[in-house]
Design an enzyme around this catalytic site. Structure first.
Site, PDB file in Angstrom:
ATOM      1  N   HIS A 123       0.873  -1.172   0.000  1.00 24.95           N
ATOM      2  CA  HIS A 123       0.000   0.000   0.000  1.00 24.95           C
ATOM      3  C   HIS A 123       0.918   1.232   0.000  1.00 24.95           C
ATOM      4  CE1 HIS A 123      -2.820   2.934   1.826  1.00 24.95           C
ATOM      5  NE2 HIS A 123      -3.794   2.103   1.516  1.00 24.95           N
ATOM      6  N   ASP A 200       2.847  -4.633   8.030  1.00 25.75           N
ATOM      7  CA  ASP A 200       1.652  -3.827   7.822  1.00 25.75           C
ATOM      8  C   ASP A 200       0.474  -4.784   8.014  1.00 25.75           C
ATOM      9  OD1 ASP A 200      -0.620  -2.654   6.819  1.00 25.75           O
ATOM     10  OD2 ASP A 200       0.339  -1.826   5.030  1.00 25.75           O
ATOM     11  N   GLN A 203      -4.720  -5.251   6.980  1.00 25.16           N
ATOM     12  CA  GLN A 203      -5.701  -6.247   6.534  1.00 25.16           C
ATOM     13  C   GLN A 203      -5.612  -7.546   7.315  1.00 25.16           C
ATOM     14  OE1 GLN A 203      -8.086  -5.484   4.432  1.00 25.16           O
ATOM     15  NE2 GLN A 203      -7.239  -3.494   3.919  1.00 25.16           N
ATOM     16  N   LYS A 226     -10.644  -0.788  10.501  1.00 22.19           N
ATOM     17  CA  LYS A 226     -10.815  -1.988   9.679  1.00 22.19           C
ATOM     18  C   LYS A 226     -11.159  -3.193  10.557  1.00 22.19           C
ATOM     19  CE  LYS A 226      -7.428  -0.271   6.347  1.00 22.19           C
ATOM     20  NZ  LYS A 226      -8.100   0.022   5.077  1.00 22.19           N
ATOM     21  N   CYS A 364      -4.744   2.318  -3.774  1.00 23.11           N
ATOM     22  CA  CYS A 364      -3.512   2.853  -3.173  1.00 23.11           C
ATOM     23  C   CYS A 364      -2.330   1.909  -3.349  1.00 23.11           C
ATOM     24  CB  CYS A 364      -3.690   3.181  -1.684  1.00 23.11           C
ATOM     25  SG  CYS A 364      -4.890   4.452  -1.370  1.00 23.11           S
TER      26      CYS A 364
END
Ligand SMILES: Cc1ncc(COP(=O)(O)O)c(C=O)c1O
Lengths: 407, 143
Positions: A123, A200, A203, A226, A364
């Site tokens: 991202h 990261d 998700q 999220k 993104c």
């Protein structure tokens, strides 16, 4: 255990509405999830009953707010399996968490000629902070290439690793394709050359069981919004010894021990990195979001989402004109695709006419789209409250749209 | 020749037949894109692109016997359909007519509501650029 989707849905007020004359089907969960009533109630409760600034006031309300704020920190610790709650830093989101590491760890421990490795799947928020750092200090950014199915090429990663590598910063699960990266292997290989690893987890934390101690990652960044929680709130997990060694990020209140005009001494972690008044209501309400996930059962949610992913692939795989994008063996519940001879933006607009919310575009991840030779995709991403029936309605709508240009 | 106002009324009447169904309205707009004169490949250049978000629009104009002739294209079918409507209204008219035109068919067919803000902004940018071309030609004619 199978989850009771209807009882879950009843906890999300926003789902019960019509959009453009059709029942809302919300498949944009990778962008942000909806919030259960308990989260909305917690925000209201905070402002109606407990509102006050934390860690300062010598009064009852301040005490209550502080206590609840710190309870969330403990919940987050438990949620990701961290050793101690001092390793949990509240930020504004994944983006700020990564920037924090780039600005503090990066400026203190990465020098000219050192290397940072990221992947093609990243991202923008896990690309740009490192580019900015490299521009500033002359470090070098290396990129792990991917296969056409959207998986990292392991041998190429191994070739990039060397004693010059100071940091490997990779996405745990790709927001654009859903690919789950083999992060345990990545972490072990990086540690073997003395590099630190940032994951990261924007998700992955919502779709996988992420245990920072089992993984042994050095940093983990993710966003509350999220995870059925409020916007404007994120988490940075870091190992204590790293956080203690890193210089502070922002300067101001809360992060100091003592200020004189000659010299300021800094507070201990996590407060050293939490300058100013934080998003108190959001932090407090985030605990309710985590409680929602834990009480529903992480494993149950993940099984349910994977089932929806399998179902959508099943329903659409033989439809003429459908081009799935990202077909890694290990995926979270993200279905990215294109329709032959159609622009994703048009597909998204036609789905919206049916009350179906998806994301279209580059997500993104422009370098990834360029690597795949496409402008963007249409992305449907699932959460605990989505149903098989919604997947059927979606598949029917997509089939009809595909037939326009693919007779 | 019918006026800009006449053509706008025609378009509004056509869309009224479609009624409130969003999906068929969008399908119809996508079909309209097929009416566009093919866009010359040698003019598919960065400098002719109008700033949009997800959809790109190329727009060029030339003056022929005192009238403005537009050609345009887009990478998305819905935008192409919208362009074809703008061209139907404004093409081959004098700069004066174009500059004086009160372009109200977009809100009258309820398009803003159907398109959402991204595409509506793009459409507004496209209309502005068409008027800007007309102004440039008018300035030249008066010089
Ligand atoms: C993989 C990934 N990384 C980073 C981000 C950025 O998160 P935020 O916008 O909450 O800071 C996102 C959100 O879109 C994401 O999906």
């Amino acid at each position: 255990m199978a989850i009771q989707v209807n009882s879950i849905r009843s906890q999300f007020p926003i789902l019960h509405q019509e959009v453009n004359g059709n029942p809302l089907i919300y498949f944009d969960n990778a962008a942000t999830t909806q919030k259960p009533k308990v989260v909305l109630d917690a925000i209201q409760q905070y402002y109606e009953v407990d509102n006050s600034n934390i860690h300062r006031g010598a009064h009852t309300l301040a005490d209550r707010a502080t206590q609840q704020f710190e309870e969330t920190r403990e919940s987050v610790r438990a949620f990701i399996g961290a050793k101690e709650s001092a390793e949990i830093i509240f930020t504004r989101g994944t983006t700020e968490s990564i920037n924090l590491v780039a600005k503090t760890f990066g400026s203190a421990f990465i020098q000219k000629g050192d290397e940072i490795i990221i992947s093609t799947l990243e991202h923008h928020s896990n690309i740009v902070p490192w580019q900015m750092l490299c521009e500033q200090n002359g470090a070098i950014l290396r990129i792990i290439p991917i296969t056409d199915t959207g998986e990292l090429i392991w041998e190429e990663f191994e070739k990039l690793l060397s004693s010059k590598t100071k940091l490997v910063s990779v996405v745990h699960a790709s927001n654009a394709l859903g690919t789950i990266n083999p992060v345990k292997r990545i972490i072990d290989a990086a540690h073997a050359v003395g590099a630190k690893v940032l994951l990261d987890g924007a998700q992955s934390t919502s779709h996988l069981d992420v245990d920072v101690q089992a993984l042994d990652c050095d940093f983990l960044a993710f966003s509350a919004h999220k995870l059925y929680g409020p916007t404007g709130l994120g988490v940075l997990y870091g190992k204590r010894e790293l956080l203690e060694a890193m210089p502070p990020f922002l300067g101001g209140g809360e992060m100091i021990r003592e200020v004189t005009f000659e010299k300021t001494t800094y507070n201990t972690i996590p407060f050293k990195f939490e300058a100013g008044t934080p998003s108190i209501a959001e932090v407090i309400a985030f605990k309710s979001a985590l409680d929602f996930i834990t009480s529903t059962g992480k494993a149950n949610i993940h099984r349910h989402e994977n089932d929806l992913l399998k179902y959508v692939v099943d329903l659409l795989q033989d439809v003429k004109g459908i081009i799935p994008v990202g077909t890694a063996a290990e995926k979270v519940a993200v279905f990215s695709f294109n329709i032959q001879s159609m622009h994703p933006f048009d597909v998204g607009q036609l789905l919206d006419a049916k009350g179906i919310a998806v994301r279209t575009g580059h997500h993104c991840t422009q370098p990834l789209m360029r690597r795949l030779g496409i402008e963007g995709t249409v992305r449907a991403s699932f959460a605990a409250y989505n149903t098989r029936n919604e997947v059927e309605v979606f598949a029917q709508a997509v089939t009809k749209i595909a037939s326009l240009k693919n007779k | 020749m019918s006026t800009i106002a006449d053509i706008q009324n025609e378009i509004v009447a056509e869309f009224e037949i479609l009624g409130d169904d969003r999906e068929s309205t969008i399908f119809y707009i996508m079909e309209l894109g097929g009416n566009l004169e093919p866009y010359p490949e040698d003019l598919r250049k960065e400098e002719y692109i109008i700033q949009g978000c997800q959809s790109k629009v190329w727009l060029v104009a030339e003056e022929k016997e005192g009238k403005v002739h537009y050609r345009a294209d887009s990478n998305t079918d819905i935008t192409k359909g919208l362009i074809s409507l703008l061209i139907r209204v404004l093409d081959r008219r004098s700069p004066k007519e174009i500059l004086e035109a009160n372009l109200d068919f977009i809100p009258r067919i309820g398009m803003g509501n159907i398109l959402g803000s991204q595409r509506s902004n793009g459409l507004a940018a496209m209309m502005n650029q068409m008027k800007r071309y007309a102004l440039a030609f008018q300035t030249k004619q008066n010089a």
